[in-house]
Design a protein around this motif. Structure first.
Motif, short mmCIF file in Angstrom:
data_model
loop_
_atom_site.label_atom_id
_atom_site.label_comp_id
_atom_site.label_asym_id
_atom_site.label_seq_id
_atom_site.Cartn_x
_atom_site.Cartn_y
_atom_site.Cartn_z
N LYS A 150 -55.49 0.87 -42.30
CA LYS A 150 -55.09 2.04 -41.52
C LYS A 150 -53.58 2.17 -41.60
O LYS A 150 -52.85 1.20 -41.37
CB LYS A 150 -55.53 1.91 -40.06
N THR A 151 -53.10 3.36 -41.93
CA THR A 151 -51.68 3.65 -41.94
C THR A 151 -51.43 4.88 -41.08
O THR A 151 -52.03 5.93 -41.31
CB THR A 151 -51.17 3.92 -43.37
N MET A 152 -50.56 4.75 -40.08
CA MET A 152 -50.23 5.87 -39.21
C MET A 152 -48.75 6.16 -39.34
O MET A 152 -47.91 5.26 -39.28
CB MET A 152 -50.58 5.55 -37.76
N ILE A 154 -54.09 7.59 -42.16
CA ILE A 154 -54.88 7.39 -43.38
C ILE A 154 -55.75 6.15 -43.20
O ILE A 154 -55.25 5.05 -42.91
CB ILE A 154 -53.99 7.22 -44.62
N LEU A 155 -57.05 6.32 -43.35
CA LEU A 155 -58.00 5.22 -43.31
C LEU A 155 -58.58 5.03 -44.71
O LEU A 155 -59.03 6.00 -45.33
CB LEU A 155 -59.13 5.52 -42.32
N SER A 156 -58.55 3.81 -45.21
CA SER A 156 -59.07 3.51 -46.55
C SER A 156 -60.10 2.40 -46.47
O SER A 156 -59.95 1.45 -45.70
CB SER A 156 -57.92 3.09 -47.48
N TYR A 157 -61.15 2.52 -47.30
CA TYR A 157 -62.24 1.55 -47.32
C TYR A 157 -62.59 1.20 -48.76
O TYR A 157 -62.59 2.07 -49.64
CB TYR A 157 -63.48 2.12 -46.64
N GLN A 158 -62.92 -0.04 -48.98
CA GLN A 158 -63.45 -0.51 -50.26
C GLN A 158 -64.79 -1.18 -50.02
O GLN A 158 -64.92 -2.06 -49.16
CB GLN A 158 -62.50 -1.51 -50.92
N ARG A 166 -58.82 17.23 -41.83
CA ARG A 166 -59.18 15.91 -42.35
C ARG A 166 -59.64 16.08 -43.80
O ARG A 166 -60.41 16.99 -44.11
CB ARG A 166 -60.27 15.26 -41.50
N HIS A 167 -59.16 15.21 -44.66
CA HIS A 167 -59.51 15.23 -46.08
C HIS A 167 -60.14 13.90 -46.44
O HIS A 167 -59.55 12.84 -46.22
CB HIS A 167 -58.25 15.47 -46.93
N ILE A 168 -61.35 13.94 -46.96
CA ILE A 168 -62.09 12.73 -47.32
C ILE A 168 -62.35 12.72 -48.82
O ILE A 168 -62.88 13.68 -49.37
CB ILE A 168 -63.43 12.62 -46.57
N LEU A 223 -56.08 12.13 -42.02
CA LEU A 223 -56.15 12.96 -40.83
C LEU A 223 -54.74 13.47 -40.53
O LEU A 223 -53.82 12.67 -40.31
CB LEU A 223 -56.68 12.16 -39.64
N ALA A 224 -54.54 14.77 -40.57
CA ALA A 224 -53.22 15.36 -40.32
C ALA A 224 -53.29 16.26 -39.10
O ALA A 224 -54.03 17.25 -39.09
CB ALA A 224 -52.76 16.16 -41.54
N LEU A 225 -52.52 15.93 -38.07
CA LEU A 225 -52.53 16.68 -36.83
C LEU A 225 -51.15 17.29 -36.58
O LEU A 225 -50.12 16.68 -36.89
CB LEU A 225 -52.89 15.78 -35.64
#
Length: 506
Positions: free
Chosen positions: A122-124, A106-110, A72-74, A89-91
């Motif tokens: 959220k993009t899967m 990929i989860l993104s927040y503003q 996971r990369h944040i 998140l890469a599995l």
């Protein structure tokens, strides 16, 4: 990355549980609101940062039990008075008999610099499923857009509602410490708000001097809860997290990029969902009537259907399964209308499916059972013989990719039936396998199939395995929503099939 195995593969393996992968991803992404910040060693103070500044960059390994699953990369940036947080998140998951499968979420927040929620997405992405969902805060309403069909949904926001930075700021202010902090977060998988409670304790063990707080997190799921332990620094930036899910722990451990992205041998996670039969069930018994006794502390009440009777007692749950074993009441007009509705997972009104059923079903054939048999044969032929359990795809994605496992089969079949004006429901449960499955014999495997209202009863159809038998155990009925299968999968590891007895006619 290779695994050398000797396996027997058959068409029966189409019931490889996509559902478990969806459950794992859901379990991991549920932890975002405390695991998406970096350690204080990487932190740049927000107030002193220039617009466009990188506030933090964190890498973590992700493991299930003792086996690495990926990383996971944040990344957190300050941009125009807003804090943008992006988590990737890469599995990598092993699929016996074929190549490994990769899933990216990929989860993104503003948020404002004061922690006010602005938007999230959220993009899967996988070989079979590609979802993008966006949500924007508008006053007291969360406006959610499902990109695949441009559908817009609106939800009243409960208070308090936090995204990552807002939660961290709330933790800093929270007093007294011995009172849990309760708040709400948005769950894209279930498209609902999760109620979460955090119990905050000072970390006193000298074994790790970097930890300042030990936070116990509980996420309400019906009458039960999902729990995790989070260890943070003094500013509530998480360093380590262990999420307890489905009988095994998901571990997030901070390290550098090289460590997080290093190659590994993926584990075959589908093995964890197999339920051993107490003994071999003969083919003749499967064509008749079987009484099952289920034990364990699972929180599920299997449905009574035309094919399954259910008796619950202090000793456990007794099921009798056959072609006409249940006493289900006939559906109401409202029930049938619900079973015809178009939704995100079952887009039955899509012109692609409307035109397809017009080609597949002759005008002179008005028998719903005969029509379902035609549609079932089409889905069997249309879908690839090589199953893929990388994600939970919509019926439209399954149709276009021609890939998937039992869930994609079931969603596509249910959608075609609804497009043909045949009421259907998706069944999530277990199916017995008398052949070798993933190298094992005599096991029950998580499975999905379809029940259609054929005029006098709900009748089962399965394009993945074939005809319904007494080896099918229904655990839940659904309109295809991913949240339904996630709830069932949370309980599977608690189920034990104590007995399976053939009932013979006298």
């Amino acid at each position: 990355m290779k695994i050398l195995q000797v396996l027997t593969y058959s068409k029966a393996d189409t019931h490889w549980p996509t559902s478990q992968i969806a459950m794992l991803i859901s379990a991991i992404t549920l932890t975002i609101l405390l695991a998406s910040c970096a350690s204080n060693q990487q932190l740049v103070a927000v107030k002193s940062a220039e617009p466009g500044s990188l506030l933090s960059d964190q890498w973590q390994t992700v493991s299930l039990g003792d086996h690495k699953m990926g990383y996971r990369h944040i990344r957190r940036e300050l941009n125009s008075e807003r804090i943008n947080s992006t988590e990737t998140l890469a599995l990598t998951l092993s699929q016996p008999g074929t190549r490994d499968r990769k899933i990216s979420t990929i989860l993104s927040y503003q948020e404002s610099i004061n922690g006010k929620a602005i938007s999230l997405s959220k993009t899967m992405t996988s070989e079979t499923a590609n979802h993008q969902m966006n949500a924007k805060v508008s006053g007291n309403t969360l406006v959610v857009t499902l990109k695949q069909d441009a559908k817009v949904e609106k939800y009243a926001i409960p208070e308090p509602f936090y995204l990552p930075e807002g939660l961290r700021l709330a933790l800093l202010k929270h007093e007294p410490r011995d009172v849990p902090l309760t708040y709400y977060s948005w769950n894209f998988s279930t498209r609902s708000f999760d109620k979460i409670s955090l119990t905050i304790n000072a970390y006193t063990d000298s074994a790790n001097s970097a930890y300042a707080w030990h936070i116990q997190k509980a996420t309400a799921i019906g009458e039960n809860s999902k729990t995790s332990d989070i260890f943070t620094d003094a500013h509530f930036y998480p360093l380590t997290e262990r999420s307890h899910s489905n009988g095994e722990d998901v571990l997030f451990a901070s390290c550098d990029r090289a460590c997080a992205t290093a190659d590994f041998i993926p584990n075959t996670h589908v093995y964890r969902q197999l339920i051993q039969s107490p003994y071999r069930i003969s083919d003749s018994a499967l064509q008749g009537k079987i009484r099952y006794h289920l034990s364990g502390d699972f929180d599920l009440q299997p449905p009574t259907t035309y094919e399954q009777s259910v008796t619950i007692s202090p000793e456990g749950t007794e099921l009798v399964v056959c072609g006409n074993c249940g006493t289900e009441s006939p559906p109401s007009d409202e029930d049938l209308n619900t079973a015809l509705k178009d939704n995100y997972w079952l887009p039955a009104q899509n012109p692609i499916f409307k035109n397809l059923v017009a080609e597949l079903l002759p005008d002179h054939d008005s028998d719903p059972s005969g029509q379902m048999q035609r549609l079932t044969r089409f889905v069997t032929r249309h879908m690839s013989d090589e199953p893929s359990y990388s994600g939970y795809a919509t019926a439209l994605e399954a149709f276009n990719s021609q890939q998937g496992d039992c869930t994609e089969h079931a969603l596509l079949l249910a959608t075609l039936a609804r497009a043909a004006n045949i009421p259907t429901r998706v069944v999530f449960g277990l199916a017995y396998n008398n052949e070798r499955f993933l190298g094992r014999k005599y096991v029950f495997v998580p499975h999905a199939w379809v029940q259609a209202w054929t005029g006098s009863k709900w009748e089962s159809f399965d394009s993945g395995l074939g005809d319904f038998t007494a080896g099918y155990i229904a655990l839940g009925l659904s309109n295809g929503d991913q949240s339904d299968i996630l709830k069932i999968n949370e309980q599977l590891h608690k189920i034990r099939i104590a007995s399976a007895i053939q009932i013979r006619r006298r």
